[in-house]
Write a protein that holds these residues in place. Structure first.
Motif, PDB file in Angstrom:
ATOM      1  N   LEU A   7     -76.089 -37.785  22.974  1.00  0.00           N
ATOM      2  CA  LEU A   7     -76.664 -37.071  23.914  1.00  0.00           C
ATOM      3  C   LEU A   7     -77.748 -36.098  23.176  1.00  0.00           C
ATOM      4  N   ILE A   8     -78.810 -36.178  23.181  1.00  0.00           N
ATOM      5  CA  ILE A   8     -79.935 -35.329  22.269  1.00  0.00           C
ATOM      6  C   ILE A   8     -80.767 -34.765  23.671  1.00  0.00           C
ATOM      7  N   ASN A   9     -81.148 -35.491  24.437  1.00  0.00           N
ATOM      8  CA  ASN A   9     -82.179 -35.053  25.280  1.00  0.00           C
ATOM      9  C   ASN A   9     -81.552 -35.207  26.890  1.00  0.00           C
ATOM     10  N   PRO A  10     -81.628 -34.409  27.784  1.00  0.00           N
ATOM     11  CA  PRO A  10     -81.175 -34.820  29.176  1.00  0.00           C
ATOM     12  C   PRO A  10     -81.955 -36.089  29.678  1.00  0.00           C
ATOM     13  N   ASP A  11     -83.125 -36.401  28.966  1.00  0.00           N
ATOM     14  CA  ASP A  11     -83.637 -37.696  29.315  1.00  0.00           C
ATOM     15  C   ASP A  11     -82.865 -38.985  28.758  1.00  0.00           C
ATOM     16  N   ASP A  12     -82.074 -38.692  27.658  1.00  0.00           N
ATOM     17  CA  ASP A  12     -81.141 -39.836  27.295  1.00  0.00           C
ATOM     18  C   ASP A  12     -80.361 -40.720  28.302  1.00  0.00           C
ATOM     19  N   SER A 110     -83.761 -30.691  15.524  1.00  0.00           N
ATOM     20  CA  SER A 110     -82.627 -30.873  14.565  1.00  0.00           C
ATOM     21  C   SER A 110     -81.496 -31.722  15.127  1.00  0.00           C
ATOM     22  N   ALA A 111     -81.116 -31.969  16.366  1.00  0.00           N
ATOM     23  CA  ALA A 111     -80.346 -32.842  16.865  1.00  0.00           C
ATOM     24  C   ALA A 111     -80.706 -34.217  16.838  1.00  0.00           C
ATOM     25  N   GLN A 112     -82.015 -34.465  16.886  1.00  0.00           N
ATOM     26  CA  GLN A 112     -82.620 -35.705  16.779  1.00  0.00           C
ATOM     27  C   GLN A 112     -82.767 -36.176  15.294  1.00  0.00           C
ATOM     28  N   LEU A 113     -82.758 -35.415  14.517  1.00  0.00           N
ATOM     29  CA  LEU A 113     -82.622 -35.752  13.022  1.00  0.00           C
ATOM     30  C   LEU A 113     -81.149 -36.034  12.785  1.00  0.00           C
ATOM     31  N   ALA A 114     -80.163 -35.213  13.140  1.00  0.00           N
ATOM     32  CA  ALA A 114     -79.091 -35.333  12.773  1.00  0.00           C
ATOM     33  C   ALA A 114     -78.440 -36.455  13.292  1.00  0.00           C
ATOM     34  N   GLY A 115     -78.855 -36.904  14.545  1.00  0.00           N
ATOM     35  CA  GLY A 115     -78.334 -38.053  15.316  1.00  0.00           C
ATOM     36  C   GLY A 115     -78.460 -39.331  14.489  1.00  0.00           C
ATOM     37  N   ASN A 116     -79.685 -39.343  13.622  1.00  0.00           N
ATOM     38  CA  ASN A 116     -79.798 -40.499  12.741  1.00  0.00           C
ATOM     39  C   ASN A 116     -78.893 -40.751  11.729  1.00  0.00           C
TER      40      ASN A 116
ATOM     41  N   CYS B 107     -89.957 -26.312  14.352  1.00  0.00           N
ATOM     42  CA  CYS B 107     -89.457 -27.626  13.926  1.00  0.00           C
ATOM     43  C   CYS B 107     -88.500 -27.945  12.727  1.00  0.00           C
ATOM     44  N   ILE B 108     -87.654 -28.592  12.877  1.00  0.00           N
ATOM     45  CA  ILE B 108     -86.743 -29.117  11.981  1.00  0.00           C
ATOM     46  C   ILE B 108     -87.409 -29.612  10.636  1.00  0.00           C
ATOM     47  N   THR B 109     -88.486 -30.401  10.782  1.00  0.00           N
ATOM     48  CA  THR B 109     -89.114 -30.865   9.803  1.00  0.00           C
ATOM     49  C   THR B 109     -89.865 -30.153   8.876  1.00  0.00           C
ATOM     50  N   SER B 110     -89.919 -28.590   9.369  1.00  0.00           N
ATOM     51  CA  SER B 110     -90.580 -27.623   8.524  1.00  0.00           C
ATOM     52  C   SER B 110     -89.613 -26.933   7.540  1.00  0.00           C
ATOM     53  N   SER B 111     -88.282 -27.281   7.743  1.00  0.00           N
ATOM     54  CA  SER B 111     -87.460 -26.664   6.942  1.00  0.00           C
ATOM     55  C   SER B 111     -86.398 -27.628   6.217  1.00  0.00           C
ATOM     56  N   GLU B 112     -86.016 -28.800   6.676  1.00  0.00           N
ATOM     57  CA  GLU B 112     -85.353 -29.696   6.060  1.00  0.00           C
ATOM     58  C   GLU B 112     -85.953 -30.402   5.004  1.00  0.00           C
ATOM     59  N   ARG B 113     -85.184 -30.742   3.887  1.00  0.00           N
ATOM     60  CA  ARG B 113     -85.974 -31.365   2.782  1.00  0.00           C
ATOM     61  C   ARG B 113     -86.165 -32.766   3.186  1.00  0.00           C
ATOM     62  N   ASP B 114     -86.878 -33.509   2.772  1.00  0.00           N
ATOM     63  CA  ASP B 114     -87.046 -34.761   2.652  1.00  0.00           C
ATOM     64  C   ASP B 114     -87.072 -35.811   3.853  1.00  0.00           C
ATOM     65  N   VAL B 115     -87.503 -35.001   4.721  1.00  0.00           N
ATOM     66  CA  VAL B 115     -87.843 -35.608   6.170  1.00  0.00           C
ATOM     67  C   VAL B 115     -89.109 -36.112   6.504  1.00  0.00           C
ATOM     68  N   VAL B 116     -89.346 -37.558   6.684  1.00  0.00           N
ATOM     69  CA  VAL B 116     -90.609 -37.880   7.009  1.00  0.00           C
ATOM     70  C   VAL B 116     -91.090 -37.529   8.225  1.00  0.00           C
ATOM     71  N   LYS B 130     -96.624 -37.219  20.143  1.00  0.00           N
ATOM     72  CA  LYS B 130     -95.694 -35.997  19.902  1.00  0.00           C
ATOM     73  C   LYS B 130     -95.034 -36.165  18.610  1.00  0.00           C
ATOM     74  N   CYS B 131     -94.478 -35.112  18.221  1.00  0.00           N
ATOM     75  CA  CYS B 131     -93.287 -35.086  17.208  1.00  0.00           C
ATOM     76  C   CYS B 131     -92.222 -35.694  17.595  1.00  0.00           C
ATOM     77  N   ALA B 132     -91.892 -36.609  16.956  1.00  0.00           N
ATOM     78  CA  ALA B 132     -90.513 -37.405  17.253  1.00  0.00           C
ATOM     79  C   ALA B 132     -89.310 -36.456  17.242  1.00  0.00           C
ATOM     80  N   TYR B 133     -89.384 -35.403  16.608  1.00  0.00           N
ATOM     81  CA  TYR B 133     -88.064 -34.543  16.426  1.00  0.00           C
ATOM     82  C   TYR B 133     -88.244 -33.694  17.549  1.00  0.00           C
ATOM     83  N   CYS B 134     -89.235 -32.871  17.458  1.00  0.00           N
ATOM     84  CA  CYS B 134     -89.229 -31.559  18.419  1.00  0.00           C
ATOM     85  C   CYS B 134     -90.217 -31.902  19.638  1.00  0.00           C
TER      86      CYS B 134
END
Ligand SMILES: [Zn+2]
Lengths: 309, 142
Positions: A7-12, A110-116, B107-116, B130-134
């Motif tokens: 659950l990352i986004n309320p729209d999930d 960050s949550a979207q990324l971590a969730g992967n 955005c997390i992509t500005s600080s996390e290494r190796d994120v495409v 839109k950014c797929a992360y933020c």
């Protein structure tokens, strides 16, 4: 199926899934002891890359009340970045220790990324100013417990509508249900951003109005969602002085409101609700805190796919 | 008369609308290239009168179709042995990776290494991604 999901986004969550979680949460509210062992032997990882004591305690209390355990950390933003460990590495590590993770992180996305990168369900406990979906579930449970429905409600959102992520997601979520109307109450400078309007409302929907003064509309509301307006958000002192009192909920304003209106607030409060309102039965914001824990209990059960009656 | 030698192996981005050439050049970070690159501004064009043009003597690993996001008119030719080996159609992909950086400083992509960097199409008409992360919107006019 909610099992195994993030659950990352309320729209999930779609409308059916929201009902599913809220229904379970209501059963837990009624008889919490029936659920005190359902997570025996399971562990919640709480990764708080920035401190948020309230949210962390709510998650931890939820897991403990389900009979589960907790591992985790809470650290200042400076220490987490100074170590230089990547978020992805941390999440992989903690994913190995736990069955479900709640994560708070200062960076958006960050949550979207971590969730992967985790095989266990991940709950976004706030990613910067971006999302905080369990706050929305908390708000929804409070609404359901007080109003018995998510439909046909007039929802007033008052205060800083520009930066308030809780407001944005509640607005979007409530607009998924039937025939709700929205009254957006804020100073001009702090109006809801256009991108939120675009995302929340259909182009042709006329189900919202924007006003400046709470007093003018309070009698129409079923729900009043208050947020903080900070002095520094105003562009000039004169506007602040002109408007500051119109955003403080006082007993005098409550007199004008419906008898069954409810007042919500994501807390912490500063001075936007005067303390004399606290004893008003319509003030739900402290109960809301407790509902937040129950909503998280229901969410943990659903995402882990634990069998309950 | 300015003359630009043709390239043996590489990429020619042609028919770039005048003014966009420099933007694309910067975007592809060709100013930092250690291979031969040419940016030609205001070349003659039969079709449009004038055009910009970029010649790259190298293979670059990029989803070049996504350049359609910036300029729907441009054409991309892959050159081998001084011949056009392949023409790439530009389009508006539903999603693309790399090329742009998210401009949200939080955005997390500005600080996390190796994120495409990853972007998703929000509006085809307005070419908004839109950014797929933020979820920060990628505004092509910026
Ligand atoms: Zn971003």
């Amino acid at each position: 199926m909610l099992k195994g999901r993030n659950l990352i986004n309320p729209d999930d969550l779609n409308v059916d899934e929201i009902y599913e979680i809220i229904e379970l949460a209501r059963k837990i509210v009624k008889s919490p002891h029936n659920y005190s062992n359902v997570c025996n032997g399971r562990i919640l990882g709480t990764l708080f890359f920035e401190p948020s004591t309230r949210t962390r305690l709510s998650f931890e209390a939820a897991m403990l009340r389900l009979g589960g355990g907790i591992v985790g950390f809470s650290e200042s933003a400076s220490s987490s970045t100074s170590k230089g460990e990547s978020l992805i590495d941390t999440i992989r590590t903690v994913g190995a220790y736990s069955d479900i993770i709640a994560m708070r992180h200062p960076k958006e996305g960050s949550a979207q990324l971590a969730g992967n990168y985790t095989s266990v369900p991940l709950i976004n406990a706030g990613d910067g100013g971006h999302y905080h979906p369990t706050q929305t579930l908390t708000d929804l449970l409070t609404i359901m417990e007080s109003k018995g429905t998510f439909d046909n409600l007039v929802v007033g959102l008052c205060g800083d509508l520009k930066f308030g992520r809780t407001v944005h997601s509640l607005l979007k979520t409530m607009n998924k249900f039937k025939k709700n109307k929205f009254v957006l109450i804020s100073p001009e400078e702090l109006q809801i951003p256009n991108y939120v309007k675009t995302l929340a409302f259909d182009e042709n929907s006329n189900n919202y109005v924007e006003v400046e003064k709470l007093e003018d509309v309070i009698d129409q509301l079923d729900i009043l969602y208050m947020t903080r307006v900070q002095k520094e958000r105003f562009f000039n002192e004169a506007d602040y002085v002109r408007l500051k009192d119109s955003y403080i909920l006082s007993p005098r304003k409550m007199k004008k409101a419906k008898d069954d209106m409810i007042v919500l607030h994501p807390l912490p409060r500063v001075n936007e609700i005067s303390v004399e309102v606290d004893n008003d039965p319509r003030a739900m914001y402290f109960k809301q805190v407790k509902y937040g824990m129950y909503a998280r209990m229901a969410l943990i059960i659903k995402l882990m796919g634990v069998e309950v009656c | 008369m300015l003359s630009i030698t043709s390239i043996k192996k590489g990429i020619v981005i042609d028919h770039i609308s005048p003014g966009n050439g420099y933007e694309i050049f910067k975007l592809l970070e060709l100013d930092k290239a250690d291979f031969r690159v040419a940016l030609i501004i205001n070349a003659d064009s039969k079709k449009f009168g004038r055009k910009d043009l970029i010649k790259i003597e190298n293979e670059i690993d990029l989803d070049l179709r996504a350049l359609g996001i910036l300029d729907k008119n441009l054409t991309i030719n892959i050159i081998e042995d001084e011949m056009i080996k392949e023409k790439i159609e530009v389009d508006l992909p539903k999603m693309f990776e790399g090329i742009f950086k998210c401009k949200n400083p939080r955005c997390i992509t500005s600080s996390e290494r190796d994120v495409v960097q990853k972007f998703e199409l929000v509006s085809e008409d307005k070419t908004i991604y839109k950014c797929a992360y933020c979820d920060h919107l990628l505004n092509m006019e910026e």
